[in-house]
Design a protein around this motif. Structure first.
Motif, short mmCIF file in Angstrom:
data_model
loop_
_atom_site.label_atom_id
_atom_site.label_comp_id
_atom_site.label_asym_id
_atom_site.label_seq_id
_atom_site.Cartn_x
_atom_site.Cartn_y
_atom_site.Cartn_z
N ALA F 181 1.05 -1.61 -0.24
CA ALA F 181 0.03 0.36 -0.47
C ALA F 181 1.56 1.17 0.07
N GLY F 182 2.01 1.24 0.59
CA GLY F 182 2.60 2.12 0.16
C GLY F 182 3.54 2.44 -0.76
N MET F 183 3.18 2.13 -1.70
CA MET F 183 3.44 1.70 -3.41
C MET F 183 2.75 2.89 -4.43
N THR F 184 1.31 3.13 -3.67
CA THR F 184 0.50 3.68 -4.13
C THR F 184 0.35 4.63 -5.09
N ASP F 185 1.34 5.64 -4.13
CA ASP F 185 1.49 7.04 -5.33
C ASP F 185 2.41 6.86 -6.36
N LEU F 186 3.26 5.56 -6.22
CA LEU F 186 4.30 5.72 -7.72
C LEU F 186 3.56 5.06 -9.50
N ALA F 187 2.44 4.27 -8.84
CA ALA F 187 2.08 3.63 -10.16
C ALA F 187 1.80 4.32 -11.22
N ARG F 188 1.69 5.63 -11.41
CA ARG F 188 1.88 6.02 -12.49
C ARG F 188 2.62 6.47 -12.93
N GLU F 189 3.54 6.98 -12.44
CA GLU F 189 5.01 7.37 -12.72
C GLU F 189 5.46 6.24 -13.69
N LEU F 190 5.61 4.99 -12.72
CA LEU F 190 6.60 3.76 -13.62
C LEU F 190 5.46 3.11 -14.81
N GLN F 191 4.34 3.74 -14.71
CA GLN F 191 3.70 2.67 -15.79
C GLN F 191 3.67 3.55 -16.97
N GLU F 192 4.11 5.04 -16.86
CA GLU F 192 4.55 6.06 -17.93
C GLU F 192 6.24 5.20 -18.41
N ILE F 193 6.84 5.30 -17.18
CA ILE F 193 8.58 5.06 -17.79
C ILE F 193 8.83 3.56 -18.46
N TYR F 194 7.76 2.67 -18.20
CA TYR F 194 7.80 1.20 -18.64
C TYR F 194 6.76 0.39 -19.44
N GLY F 195 5.55 1.13 -19.52
CA GLY F 195 4.80 1.12 -20.95
C GLY F 195 4.03 -0.05 -20.83
N VAL F 196 3.95 0.03 -19.62
CA VAL F 196 3.18 -1.76 -19.36
C VAL F 196 2.22 -1.47 -18.35
N PRO F 197 0.83 -1.77 -17.62
CA PRO F 197 0.56 -1.74 -17.09
C PRO F 197 0.48 -1.64 -15.42
N VAL F 198 1.03 -0.85 -14.48
CA VAL F 198 0.97 -0.64 -13.31
C VAL F 198 -0.02 -0.63 -12.94
N ILE F 199 -0.11 -1.52 -11.60
CA ILE F 199 -1.70 -1.79 -10.78
C ILE F 199 -1.18 -1.25 -9.34
N ASP F 200 -1.71 -0.34 -8.43
CA ASP F 200 -1.66 -0.20 -7.76
C ASP F 200 -2.78 -0.51 -6.58
N GLY F 201 -2.71 -1.61 -6.02
CA GLY F 201 -3.91 -1.82 -4.96
C GLY F 201 -4.98 -0.57 -4.50
N VAL F 202 -4.81 0.10 -3.58
CA VAL F 202 -5.83 0.83 -3.53
C VAL F 202 -6.68 1.73 -4.41
N ALA F 203 -6.24 1.60 -5.36
CA ALA F 203 -7.02 2.28 -6.61
C ALA F 203 -7.94 1.20 -6.95
N ALA F 204 -6.97 0.09 -7.55
CA ALA F 204 -8.42 -1.38 -7.88
C ALA F 204 -8.96 -1.33 -6.99
#
Lengths: 249, 249, 249, 249, 249, 249
Positions: F181-204
């Motif tokens: 849960a502590g990684m929740t703020d990183l999902a958007r940025e990582l998705q842009e960097i790696y070009g694959v879906p990056v799923i955060d559990g809180v949002a999901a």
């Protein structure tokens, strides 16, 4: 948000029923664009019908991209053409079976899918094994033809209820999944009668599509859903060669 | 015995290569009737291509029944349209992947399938899980486009050999399955080089088809492969409405 | 092509029945060499009988290599000694259960094996799980002793038919596998009665052996079926120390 | 309590080593009766050796019943002849692999079995899948011949340690199981070196046998381990026809 | 050897019954220290009760370390708090379900667990799948409240026996596991009545604890059972912050 | 719609971060009520911490029912206390892991969860096996303490990115799930960097909760999630005895 609800069979009355179910649960900002395939069988009962429904489904997905949609739902419980549609499109694509069993999994540890004909039972059971729910879900057929669900006098609802009762008694089902898009109008009432969650795939898929679109998530284009490679197509499929359907921006 | 070998992609050169492989292993009384689909993609690389190849495949199966065949082989390692074909026909239908992994299972307890592109790897892995070999077989992609296998200058064979060597070293593979119909001409030579069984799907499927036909066994019409129900079909699929392909007698 | 059909129990009448079944389906160029084990139990019913049948089986495989065979079939549905025989020999070795369930898998998605005694049911179910068919096949015992199948007055066939009927009704079986070498003569008739594929292991194994031999494929000698290492053997087993049975060339 | 420790290979030095290990952990009231098979291979490396070790094993179990034992341990990590022995006897029968992995399961969620030769790796992996630990345990071979373990100068211990280190690093192993009866003397020391539980099958099996005997539990005689049916046996096996080994009372 | 037998519910009468069962099977040198949790529900029926029983259980494990124990048994068939206890302690910790099904696995290939309420059935089935026995064991509920087992007039034993009879008939069970700590006094008698092994979890766990302690084996502290990291705890849990319970030396 | 977002650890800064993530994706009509447990550990790293967090979590769920909520999210990727919470409440309860992997399953066929410490890796892998994604998802630990994620200078993000890169390269991951849960703020940025879906559990989990509530679906009260039975509770748990939390109407 615009969601394309494609009925992969060519029966407009089933599209209409699914569209009503979809609009009944859609969020206020969600527009449901209902579409009926123009190519393929009038109902999907088994592997042969399913395979021949896919080109019509993919055709709708491609042609409607000019007017735009943010996600799409394939309105058949067999998840007809789901992988091909995911490879074609950038936007999220949802199937009814996958959406319904994921939803049921949040509510119950053991559940039963009640579908129509025996010929669909193993097909759905294979889907469920692939979706990882083989240890949690059973599939039962209630001996109803898909189009009988459109006919109040067919006795279909009685057969469906009898099968749900067997699922509760014999399977220890904690929830019921309705295993046909044509049953979508029955979920609420059956839930009240039996006092367990009754999940309709159309409704489940609408909410999953809304979820994915609003989260900014889309089908992975890395690996098995990579966009189609450009190549020649022959015969009646020759107009399918164009590349994938991009996300609207 | 007449076996229909259908290439579900529209590349006649691949049909020819598969026919040569099939005839090389066919029993003396077996006639191989090679057919190329006239509708669909030039090669099958992933789910989208595969889905659009199925109507052309089913069309060949239906149209050629007048001249007769006792069994059919779908000459693509993705087992494209296998279930639909089985529902359509009474005669035995064989896929390359299913035939090859069953054959490998008689020779080795652990084996590796080496296929072409990464996008096909998971697709084949899903097939293998469904065929019950998930605990025994791995799948590797060798980064070869299907049509590169037709071009001796492409470096494809070097990539394939490198991947086989990794399978032997890292997977402890006891046998190798070639995961593409376009590799059919390489099996013998690779088997000699590496000293382990190398299984080609075309050859395996020919022998399985011969086995089933000569045993008087045919696809079950009870349950999930039941013959298609009569119903209207629309659009380019409207000529598909006829019922299943009966066994010749 | 010469195929050795070894009955691992010592009842010559069962060998004879299996040999008739094998010759009835063998290709024109295939010679079936029938052999009865000379060491071990008169029938194989459970793990104890099976274990004590293996040395006699391996002995036949070794001694008959001087006269030569291109492949061998172990004529017991328990696949008695199958792995040891594969380690011993270079030529392909087929078991009835493995051959029959692989064959059934090409014809049906769900099927039931009907065997003899309850004590063999779990043994066969374990084989089926290991062969990857656990999610697709059930096993039923029909309460018949193996040797009752040799006696027309025993009522064995009535019990077998009753169990097949339960499989069709309760399991949704799409095909039936006969789970004992002693049932081999019943397959054709039962198939006609029930209208679903009925698979006999002897016939299935003959065709699989022919397939492997004609494809030039043989047991992998890399890994778990590697040839036995030379070492001393003691007692009644002391003549077993020789190395593996090479492929004839 | 008298426990029969049978070495199913014919190397008395390995029996002696296993007996020392067994006596080191046996409870004060437990007598370990060590026995070496008099019929079969000097070591068990793969399926062929294993199959030929079983009659010697069963023979010891039968002949020693006159002097009596309350439970028995088969001192080979391949669990050679385990099911046949359970069918034969009323008293509890324990195998090393089954005992060791059950023991490891109480201490760790993921663990690795380190065995001798590559040819035994898949054999043990199949056992582990059957015992239900396939999702929790890996198997590694350390390229040691069984009898090298008897020779301090063979370098076997160095190879074993290197493989354990790979298991800890690459598998995330939380515990180590020693996958050969010949490693039994190394467990304590390796446990001290690596700081994770190191489980020896001989010790584990002794405690499981003591547990079952003291609980008054014995092999089920209902179903797959039912006592052998009386029937004729031929050849060198003719003295095996007698019925099962009853519990002493 | 001192074994702590902790009843994680707060009913001292159940502790007493379990202690009697434990002492009846303990080795002569084993002291059973019975403890009743002082915090939590009077019986554990389902996930809610189970979760609220864990702090009381962990508290006992921590507080009693000063007087010392060499291993501990959690006397509830749901294996309540088992992983947390293993992380907390160095000494071996045993649960009843895990101990009982491992024990049953040495005696029978297929068995059935008979538990109390339907709400516990799926919970135990999930445990069994996780312990790797999902393909071998079924779970049945007999519609008995846990505390009814304390009341001879409740009819509980009749219900239990009826369910065991269904397990033997319908499941082909080769052994029975009693799925509740409150049934511990019934095992012997039921075993005599039905002639198959009847396994009680309390007895099984005592022997497993004795085995692990006497082998010098303890919970792995590498990976998922690593000792708790020091950190602040708040509220009623603030006294739980101390580190793990070390092995006595 | 009012959704209760409960952080089951007692670190308010993590609650705040999760609340920001939840509100960023919540629909316009959804109110996120953020709550921090007042009883238990400051972070949840492994089974011990997890078990001691549950009473605090259940306490919040019970006490806040007077002010009302329509669904609840447990803001920890270990799905701490998920089953107990579902048994307690009528309203839907969502965990992060279950929500995230179901979401990933709609977007990718193979994906990898990247979590913090090695001690959590197997715990999450067990969850994933239970949710049916064992064949599709891998779990990797990146050697980050949970609270390091709160500290920009800790180097945690670099470790996380390195592990994601290994997942893409070595696992063939088609999507990434952030396993804390502590990684929740990183999902958007990582998705842009790696070009694959990056799923955060809180949002999901927020979207799954909205979906269930708006569909009128709630936790099944039949079977394993049946409401707690009334019974006495002792000690610090004595105030937990009240019955389940009803749906607001």
């Amino acid at each position: 948000m615009r969601l394309l609800l494609i009925n992969p069979n060519t029966s407009a009355s089933m599209t209409e029923k699914a569209a009503i179910a979809a609009r009944a649960v859609a969020a206020s900002g969600t527009e449901i664009i209902a579409a009926t395939s123009r190519m393929g069988p009038a109902s999907i009962e088994g592997y042969y019908d399913g395979a021949l429904a896919v080109p019509g489904l993919l055709s709708e997905l491609r042609e409607r991209r000019t007017t735009g949609y943010d996600g799409a739902i394939i309105a058949c419980f067999d998840d007809t053409g789901l992988e091909a549609a995911r490879a074609l499109c950038d936007v999220p694509i949802l199937g009814l079976c996958e959406s319904a069993v994921a939803t049921a999994g949040f509510l119950a540890q053991r559940f039963t899918v009640v579908t129509t004909l025996e010929r669909s039972r193993v097909l759905i059971d294979n889907l469920i094994q692939r979706y990882g729910m083989g240890g949690r879900a059973k599939v039962r057929a209630s001996d109803i033809a898909v189009l009988e669900l459109e006919d109040a006098a067919s006795g279909a609802i009685g057969k469906l209820r009898a099968e749900i009762e067997r699922a509760l008694e014999e399977d220890g089902a904690e929830a019921i999944v309705l295993g046909c898009a044509g049953m979508t109008d029955l979920a609420r009432e059956l839930q009240e009668i039996y006092g367990v969650p009754v999940i309709d795939g159309v409704a489940a898929a609408v909410k999953q599509a809304e979820a994915l679109v609003s989260l900014g998530l889309s089908t992975s284009k890395r690996g098995s859903y990579a966009s189609p490679l450009p190549k020649p197509f022959s015969g009646a499929m020759s107009n399918f060669a164009a590349k994938h359907v991009p996300t609207l921006t």
